[in-house]
Scaffold this motif. Structure first.
Motif, PDB file in Angstrom:
ATOM      1  N   GLY A 148       0.832  -1.198   0.000  1.00 34.31           N
ATOM      2  CA  GLY A 148       0.000   0.000   0.000  1.00 34.31           C
ATOM      3  C   GLY A 148       0.861   1.240   0.000  1.00 34.31           C
ATOM      4  O   GLY A 148       1.782   1.372   0.819  1.00 34.31           O
ATOM      5  N   ALA A 149       0.569   2.163  -0.917  1.00 38.12           N
ATOM      6  CA  ALA A 149       1.414   3.343  -1.076  1.00 38.12           C
ATOM      7  C   ALA A 149       1.482   4.170   0.201  1.00 38.12           C
ATOM      8  O   ALA A 149       2.549   4.682   0.562  1.00 38.12           O
ATOM      9  CB  ALA A 149       0.906   4.199  -2.234  1.00 38.12           C
ATOM     10  N   ALA A 150       0.373   4.313   0.903  1.00 41.72           N
ATOM     11  CA  ALA A 150       0.369   5.120   2.128  1.00 41.72           C
ATOM     12  C   ALA A 150       1.289   4.513   3.178  1.00 41.72           C
ATOM     13  O   ALA A 150       2.054   5.229   3.843  1.00 41.72           O
ATOM     14  CB  ALA A 150      -1.050   5.252   2.663  1.00 41.72           C
ATOM     15  N   ARG A 151       1.213   3.191   3.355  1.00 45.04           N
ATOM     16  CA  ARG A 151       2.078   2.510   4.322  1.00 45.04           C
ATOM     17  C   ARG A 151       3.540   2.626   3.913  1.00 45.04           C
ATOM     18  O   ARG A 151       4.412   2.872   4.763  1.00 45.04           O
ATOM     19  CB  ARG A 151       1.668   1.042   4.435  1.00 45.04           C
ATOM     20  N   VAL A 152       3.828   2.474   2.629  1.00 40.31           N
ATOM     21  CA  VAL A 152       5.217   2.587   2.165  1.00 40.31           C
ATOM     22  C   VAL A 152       5.731   4.007   2.396  1.00 40.31           C
ATOM     23  O   VAL A 152       6.879   4.202   2.818  1.00 40.31           O
ATOM     24  CB  VAL A 152       5.335   2.192   0.680  1.00 40.31           C
ATOM     25  N   ARG A 153       4.907   5.008   2.136  1.00 39.67           N
ATOM     26  CA  ARG A 153       5.322   6.393   2.390  1.00 39.67           C
ATOM     27  C   ARG A 153       5.680   6.588   3.864  1.00 39.67           C
ATOM     28  O   ARG A 153       6.674   7.236   4.202  1.00 39.67           O
ATOM     29  CB  ARG A 153       4.219   7.374   1.997  1.00 39.67           C
ATOM     30  N   ASP A 154       4.870   6.021   4.741  1.00 44.88           N
ATOM     31  CA  ASP A 154       5.145   6.135   6.176  1.00 44.88           C
ATOM     32  C   ASP A 154       6.471   5.461   6.524  1.00 44.88           C
ATOM     33  O   ASP A 154       7.268   5.993   7.316  1.00 44.88           O
ATOM     34  CB  ASP A 154       4.020   5.511   7.000  1.00 44.88           C
ATOM     35  N   LEU A 155       6.717   4.288   5.952  1.00 44.39           N
ATOM     36  CA  LEU A 155       7.967   3.572   6.222  1.00 44.39           C
ATOM     37  C   LEU A 155       9.172   4.337   5.685  1.00 44.39           C
ATOM     38  O   LEU A 155      10.220   4.404   6.338  1.00 44.39           O
ATOM     39  CB  LEU A 155       7.908   2.177   5.597  1.00 44.39           C
ATOM     40  N   LEU A 156       9.024   4.925   4.506  1.00 43.68           N
ATOM     41  CA  LEU A 156      10.111   5.709   3.938  1.00 43.68           C
ATOM     42  C   LEU A 156      10.444   6.898   4.840  1.00 43.68           C
ATOM     43  O   LEU A 156      11.619   7.181   5.111  1.00 43.68           O
ATOM     44  CB  LEU A 156       9.736   6.199   2.539  1.00 43.68           C
ATOM     45  N   ALA A 157       9.413   7.580   5.319  1.00 46.14           N
ATOM     46  CA  ALA A 157       9.639   8.720   6.216  1.00 46.14           C
ATOM     47  C   ALA A 157      10.262   8.267   7.528  1.00 46.14           C
ATOM     48  O   ALA A 157      11.185   8.920   8.054  1.00 46.14           O
ATOM     49  CB  ALA A 157       8.318   9.442   6.471  1.00 46.14           C
ATOM     50  N   GLU A 158       9.791   7.154   8.047  1.00 49.41           N
ATOM     51  CA  GLU A 158      10.328   6.634   9.315  1.00 49.41           C
ATOM     52  C   GLU A 158      11.815   6.333   9.208  1.00 49.41           C
ATOM     53  O   GLU A 158      12.583   6.580  10.150  1.00 49.41           O
ATOM     54  CB  GLU A 158       9.557   5.367   9.696  1.00 49.41           C
ATOM     55  N   HIS A 159      12.221   5.808   8.043  1.00 48.42           N
ATOM     56  CA  HIS A 159      13.610   5.385   7.864  1.00 48.42           C
ATOM     57  C   HIS A 159      14.472   6.422   7.151  1.00 48.42           C
ATOM     58  O   HIS A 159      15.660   6.179   6.904  1.00 48.42           O
ATOM     59  CB  HIS A 159      13.657   4.070   7.091  1.00 48.42           C
ATOM     60  N   GLY A 160      13.909   7.563   6.822  1.00 48.12           N
ATOM     61  CA  GLY A 160      14.699   8.598   6.168  1.00 48.12           C
ATOM     62  C   GLY A 160      15.148   8.234   4.768  1.00 48.12           C
ATOM     63  O   GLY A 160      16.272   8.541   4.370  1.00 48.12           O
ATOM     64  N   LEU A 161      14.270   7.585   4.020  1.00 45.92           N
ATOM     65  CA  LEU A 161      14.614   7.084   2.684  1.00 45.92           C
ATOM     66  C   LEU A 161      13.777   7.757   1.602  1.00 45.92           C
ATOM     67  O   LEU A 161      12.639   8.163   1.838  1.00 45.92           O
ATOM     68  CB  LEU A 161      14.377   5.570   2.606  1.00 45.92           C
ATOM     69  N   THR A 162      14.350   7.833   0.404  1.00 48.71           N
ATOM     70  CA  THR A 162      13.616   8.215  -0.794  1.00 48.71           C
ATOM     71  C   THR A 162      13.705   7.074  -1.801  1.00 48.71           C
ATOM     72  O   THR A 162      14.593   6.220  -1.715  1.00 48.71           O
ATOM     73  CB  THR A 162      14.183   9.496  -1.429  1.00 48.71           C
ATOM     74  N   VAL A 163      12.795   7.066  -2.753  1.00 42.60           N
ATOM     75  CA  VAL A 163      12.794   6.043  -3.799  1.00 42.60           C
ATOM     76  C   VAL A 163      13.410   6.646  -5.054  1.00 42.60           C
ATOM     77  O   VAL A 163      12.868   7.590  -5.635  1.00 42.60           O
ATOM     78  CB  VAL A 163      11.369   5.541  -4.096  1.00 42.60           C
ATOM     79  N   ALA A 164      14.553   6.107  -5.468  1.00 43.91           N
ATOM     80  CA  ALA A 164      15.255   6.624  -6.638  1.00 43.91           C
ATOM     81  C   ALA A 164      14.678   6.086  -7.936  1.00 43.91           C
ATOM     82  O   ALA A 164      14.657   6.787  -8.959  1.00 43.91           O
ATOM     83  CB  ALA A 164      16.739   6.280  -6.553  1.00 43.91           C
TER      84      ALA A 164
END
Length: 300
Positions: free
Chosen positions: A51-67
């Motif tokens: 789910g995009a919303a959950r992935v966005r939350d995980l990315l923010a939590e871990h300080g990551l961006t998707v290249a």
């Protein structure tokens, strides 16, 4: 907040999920972040499943961006299909193309990667014509979502999976793929440069510099063996960057000449390295992606 180390590497390190094969997406993101990465590649199908919303939350939590993300043409729940997937599958993928591209935008992912078949059951002329048509269709549709198409040249000959094999050559080098993109007329497509395939095809810096400014859409990295000949190298022999024989200074200089400022994504298929503990793989990938550009003694 994740505290990342400063790096003198000329490009931002990134981690490809193939390097941690079999790890689910949440764990992959946690491992990448813990190792020091600030950017990752994803499988767009995996992102949709979570789910995009959950992935966005995980990315923010871990300080990551998707290249970048694979799967603009999907093959099952994780893997991408190549550009010259059979017509029935391609037509089916088009029906859900916009759903995947919407996920790209929801994750702020700027690049969709795809692999051009180096060989095909089709005659070369027919295969190239079909590839041009599909590149144009995919690139134009992706442009509507602010996503750029990056097309990978596969130069490995041996050990190819069945979907990339065939009796007839298609295009297997950076110049050949660049010419195909030119012939397609697609303005929203660029070449994906993979250091391993670049080395297999001769490691000629001109293959990169001739792409010109803006011609490189994404970069994946792995090192090559010290032994054997390039023609006999397979993807299973990929090494951590800096552990093999590739001239990283020449590779970096060529990318710099075309003003590439994006990420370099560690992509390994070596079964021996994949058998290491997952956290060790991620940590070694980060050290490799930050330390391969200069001799070890110069980085101390």
């Amino acid at each position: 907040m994740i505290a990342h180390r400063e790096t003198a590497a000329p490009f931002l390190p990134c981690l490809n999920p193939a390097t941690l094969s079999g790890v689910d997406l949440p764990d992959f993101l946690a491992l990448a972040s813990a190792a020091g990465f600030e950017a990752v590649e994803l499988s767009i199908q995996q992102a949709q499943a979570v789910g995009a919303a959950r992935v966005r939350d995980l990315l923010a939590e871990h300080g990551l961006t998707v290249a970048a993300a694979s799967g603009i043409l999907p093959a099952g729940p994780v893997l991408p299909a190549p550009l010259l997937v059979d017509t029935a599958a391609y037509d089916e993928h088009l029906l859900t193309l916009r759903e995947r591209l919407k996920t790209f935008t929801e994750l702020d992912c700027p690049v969709a990667t795809t692999v051009l078949n180096p060989f095909s059951p089709l005659d070369q002329g027919e295969a190239l014509t079909l590839a041009c048509q599909r590149i144009t269709r995919l690139a134009d549709t992706a442009a509507e979502y602010g996503v750029r198409l990056a097309v990978e040249a596969v130069s490995v000959v041996d050990g190819l999976p069945p979907e990339l094999a065939g009796p007839h050559p298609v295009a297997a080098t950076l110049p050949a793929v660049a010419e195909l993109l030119h012939e397609s007329g697609a303005e929203n497509a660029a070449v994906l440069v993979d250091s391993f395939h670049w080395a297999v095809s001769g490691a000629d810096p001109r293959h990169i510099t001739d792409l010109g400014t803006g011609g490189v859409g994404h970069v994946q990295v792995a090192d090559v063996p010290h032994a054997g000949t390039p023609h006999g190298w397979t993807d299973g022999l990929r090494l951590f960057p800096g552990d093999g024989a590739l001239n990283w200074s020449a590779f970096a200089d060529a990318l710099t000449q075309v003003d590439y400022t994006g990420t370099v994504s560690v992509e390994l298929f070596n079964p021996v390295l994949r058998a290491l503990p997952e956290d060790e793989i991620a940590a070694r990938s980060y050290r490799a992606a930050t330390g391969c550009w200069t001799p070890e003694e110069a980085s101390r």
